[in-house]
Design a protein around this motif. Structure first.
Motif, PDB file in Angstrom:
ATOM      1  N   ARG A 297      -0.520  -2.121  -9.809  1.00  0.00           N
ATOM      2  CA  ARG A 297      -1.516  -1.182 -10.333  1.00  0.00           C
ATOM      3  C   ARG A 297      -0.929  -0.305 -11.432  1.00  0.00           C
ATOM      4  O   ARG A 297      -1.581  -0.034 -12.442  1.00  0.00           O
ATOM      5  CB  ARG A 297      -2.066  -0.301  -9.205  1.00  0.00           C
ATOM      6  CG  ARG A 297      -3.131  -0.958  -8.358  1.00  0.00           C
ATOM      7  CD  ARG A 297      -3.916   0.073  -7.567  1.00  0.00           C
ATOM      8  NE  ARG A 297      -3.084   0.867  -6.691  1.00  0.00           N
ATOM      9  CZ  ARG A 297      -2.779   0.534  -5.428  1.00  0.00           C
ATOM     10  NH1 ARG A 297      -3.260  -0.588  -4.921  1.00  0.00           N
ATOM     11  NH2 ARG A 297      -2.018   1.319  -4.695  1.00  0.00           N
TER      12      ARG A 297
ATOM     13  N   GLU B 154       4.351  -3.924  -3.609  1.00  0.00           N
ATOM     14  CA  GLU B 154       3.952  -4.874  -4.658  1.00  0.00           C
ATOM     15  C   GLU B 154       2.610  -4.475  -5.264  1.00  0.00           C
ATOM     16  O   GLU B 154       2.429  -4.525  -6.481  1.00  0.00           O
ATOM     17  CB  GLU B 154       3.852  -6.289  -4.078  1.00  0.00           C
ATOM     18  CG  GLU B 154       5.177  -6.931  -3.747  1.00  0.00           C
ATOM     19  CD  GLU B 154       5.920  -7.411  -4.982  1.00  0.00           C
ATOM     20  OE1 GLU B 154       5.365  -7.311  -6.098  1.00  0.00           O
ATOM     21  OE2 GLU B 154       7.057  -7.877  -4.840  1.00  0.00           O
ATOM     22  N   GLU B 155       1.669  -4.076  -4.420  1.00  0.00           N
ATOM     23  CA  GLU B 155       0.342  -3.710  -4.900  1.00  0.00           C
ATOM     24  C   GLU B 155       0.392  -2.439  -5.747  1.00  0.00           C
ATOM     25  O   GLU B 155      -0.252  -2.357  -6.810  1.00  0.00           O
ATOM     26  CB  GLU B 155      -0.618  -3.505  -3.721  1.00  0.00           C
ATOM     27  CG  GLU B 155      -0.899  -4.769  -2.912  1.00  0.00           C
ATOM     28  CD  GLU B 155       0.251  -5.196  -2.019  1.00  0.00           C
ATOM     29  OE1 GLU B 155       1.166  -4.363  -1.751  1.00  0.00           O
ATOM     30  OE2 GLU B 155       0.266  -6.370  -1.608  1.00  0.00           O
ATOM     31  N   GLU B 156       1.158  -1.459  -5.304  1.00  0.00           N
ATOM     32  CA  GLU B 156       1.275  -0.213  -6.072  1.00  0.00           C
ATOM     33  C   GLU B 156       1.960  -0.461  -7.414  1.00  0.00           C
ATOM     34  O   GLU B 156       1.562   0.089  -8.440  1.00  0.00           O
ATOM     35  CB  GLU B 156       2.054   0.816  -5.254  1.00  0.00           C
ATOM     36  CG  GLU B 156       1.284   1.315  -4.038  1.00  0.00           C
ATOM     37  CD  GLU B 156       2.172   2.088  -3.084  1.00  0.00           C
ATOM     38  OE1 GLU B 156       1.634   2.920  -2.323  1.00  0.00           O
ATOM     39  OE2 GLU B 156       3.413   1.878  -3.093  1.00  0.00           O
TER      40      GLU B 156
END
Length: 395
Positions: free
Chosen positions: A313, A308-310
Motif C-alpha cells: 500500500r 507485505e500488505e502494508e
C-alpha cells in the motif's frame, strides 16, 4: 547542438508550452520536424533532447567485456539479452533514428541523517514510478511523430529495453561519460533520467559529444565506500550500493560489503553528490519528484514492522517496490547494524521471527554488530541457519 530548456537546435527560445500554429516549424523537412519534437520535449519537462542515428553503439564491445568480467553480478537479464544490445533494431526492427531525452529528478539536497533513519536515493523520494511518468511525457512526442509522418513506427524505451542509452545519449550530444560511468552534462550534471523514442523516421542527427570534462578529478571514485570502481569508467556492480540494495534482492548482502552500505536502504547518491558538475545543476520543479513524507530520511524500525500488505500500500507504486518488502527490510536491518543503535535492539529481536529468512539473517547480523559479538545469541542462530546462502559472498 543539443536542446536545453532555453534553446533548441536552431537559435530560438523554447516556449513553456507549444506555441500558436503560426510559430509551428515546417514539419515537411527532417530539420523542421526534429526542431518541433525538441520544442515539445521542453514543454513536457525534459531538460535535454538530442537525436542519434540508429547504429551499433560504440560501447557494445566494452559492454561485452564488462559482462565477461562478471561485473553484472546477479543481473542475469543483461547477459541473457547481450546480443540484443548490439543494435537498436532489436527494439524496433525498422529503426532509423533515436531521440534521446533527459529529465532532471533531484528536487533538493539530501537531508543529514540521524540515528534510526535510513537514506533513499533522491530519484525515489517521490510518489510515482519514474517509468510511468516518463512514458506519459514521451507520448505527446510520439503522437506528434505519427501526426507528421502517418504510418511511421515508434517505440518508447525507459530503462527496460535492451538499449545502451548512455551511448546514444552521448552520440546525440547530451553529454559525456564520467569516471563513475554516469552521463554528465555541463549544465545539468548527472541527476537526470534518460529515455528514448526509437522511430523509423529519418530525423536530423545532432553532433556527438566527443569531449570529456572530468580532467584529473577522481572525487567520485575516491568517495565510493565499497570500492566499486576497479578503474575509472568501470563499475563493478557487485560492489555498488545501488546494486546491493536494489538488484541483489533475493540473496544476503556479502558481509564484507555491509559496513560500506552505511545507512543506505535504497540506492546511493554518493558518487554523484561529490561531482563538481552537480554543485550548481538546476533542481527539478516536478511535483512528483518532491520528497513524500517519511522518505528523506526513512524510519528504519518502521520498515521492519510493515507487513507485505502494508508495504504494498505504501510503496507499491514507487521504485521501492522493486526489491520488495523483504529486500527493503533486509537493508533496514543492515543499516541499523551499521548505526549500532541500542534503541533498535527490541525491533531487531522481533525481526528474528520475520517470515523471510533473508530478513532474519540480517537482523541477527545487526544484533551482533550492536552487541559487539560475531553471533548474537543462542535464540538467533536457529532462526537464520536453515537454507540460508553464505552471506560472505561464498557458496
Amino acid at each position: 547542438m543539443v536542446v536545453h530548456a532555453e534553446a533548441n537546435r536552431h537559435p530560438m527560445t523554447l516556449p513553456a508550452s507549444p506555441g500558436p500554429a503560426s510559430t509551428t516549424p515546417e514539419l515537411s523537412t527532417r530539420e523542421g520536424l526534429t526542431g518541433h519534437l525538441k520544442t515539445l520535449a521542453a514543454a513536457q519537462g525534459f531538460c535535454l533532447a538530442g537525436v542519434a542515428p540508429a547504429v551499433e553503439p560504440d560501447g557494445f564491445g566494452p559492454f561485452q567485456a564488462w559482462l565477461k568480467a562478471g561485473f553484472a553480478g546477479e543481473m542475469h537479464y543483461l547477459p541473457r539479452r547481450e546480443k540484443a544490445y548490439e543494435h537498436p533494431a532489436s527494439v524496433l526492427p525498422t529503426v532509423r533514428s533515436v531521440l534521446m531525452l533527459a529529465m532532471t529528478f533531484r528536487t533538493e539536497d539530501r537531508a543529514p541523517n540521524r540515528p534510526g533513519a535510513g537514506q533513499v536515493s533522491c530519484y525515489a523520494w517521490g510518489d510515482a514510478d519514474y517509468h510511468d511518468l516518463l512514458r506519459d511525457r514521451m507520448r505527446p512526442l510520439s503522437d506528434a511523430l505519427h501526426a507528421a509522418r502517418p504510418g511511421c513506427r515508434t517505440r518508447l524505451a525507459v530503462d527496460t529495453a535492451p538499449l545502451l542509452e548512455r551511448d546514444f545519449a552521448r552520440r546525440s550530444g547530451l553529454g559525456w561519460f564520467g569516471k563513475n560511468t554516469m552521463l554528465l552534462n555541463r549544465r545539468h550534471g548527472s541527476f537526470f533520467f534518460l529515455s528514448a523514442i526509437l522511430t523509423d523516421v529519418d530525423l536530423a542527427p545532432d553532433t556527438p559529444h566527443e569531449t570529456a570534462h572530468c580532467g584529473t578529478c577522481t572525487r567520485c571514485l575516491d568517495a565510493c565506500p565499497t570500492d566499486a570502481f576497479p578503474e575509472p569508467y568501470v563499475l563493478d556492480a557487485r560492489k555498488c550500493i545501488s546494486y546491493l540494495t536494489i538488484e541483489l534482492k533475493d540473496d544476503p548482502v556479502p558481509v564484507p560489503l555491509r559496513e560500506g552500505m552505511g545507512d543506505w536502504i535504497f540506492g546511493c547518491d554518493i558518487c554523484q553528490e561529490v561531482c563538481p558538475w552537480n554543485r550548481k545543476a538546476p533542481r527539478s520543479a516536478e511535483p512528483v519528484f518532491a520528497p513524500r513524507e517519511g522518505t528523506r530520511p526513512v524510519e528504519l524500525t518502521r520498515l521492519l514492522e510493515l507487513s507485505e500488505e502494508e508495504f504494498a500500500r505504501e510503496f507499491g507504486h514507487t521504485p521501492l517496490a522493486r526489491p520488495g518488502r523483504r529486500g527493503i527490510a533486509r537493508n533496514a536491518a543492515i543499516a541499523l547494524g551499521n548505526q549500532k543503535d541500542a534503541g533498535a535492539v527490541p525491533q531487531l529481536k522481533r525481526s528474528l521471527s520475520d517470515p523471510e529468512l533473508l530478513v532474519r539473517e540480517a537482523a541477527a547480523w545487526a544484533l551482533g554488530q550492536i552487541e559487539g559479538t560475531a553471533e548474537t545469541s543462542g535464540d538467533a542462530a536457529p532462526a537464520v541457519r536453515p537454507a540460508m546462502p553464505s552471506p560472505d559472498g561464498g557458496g
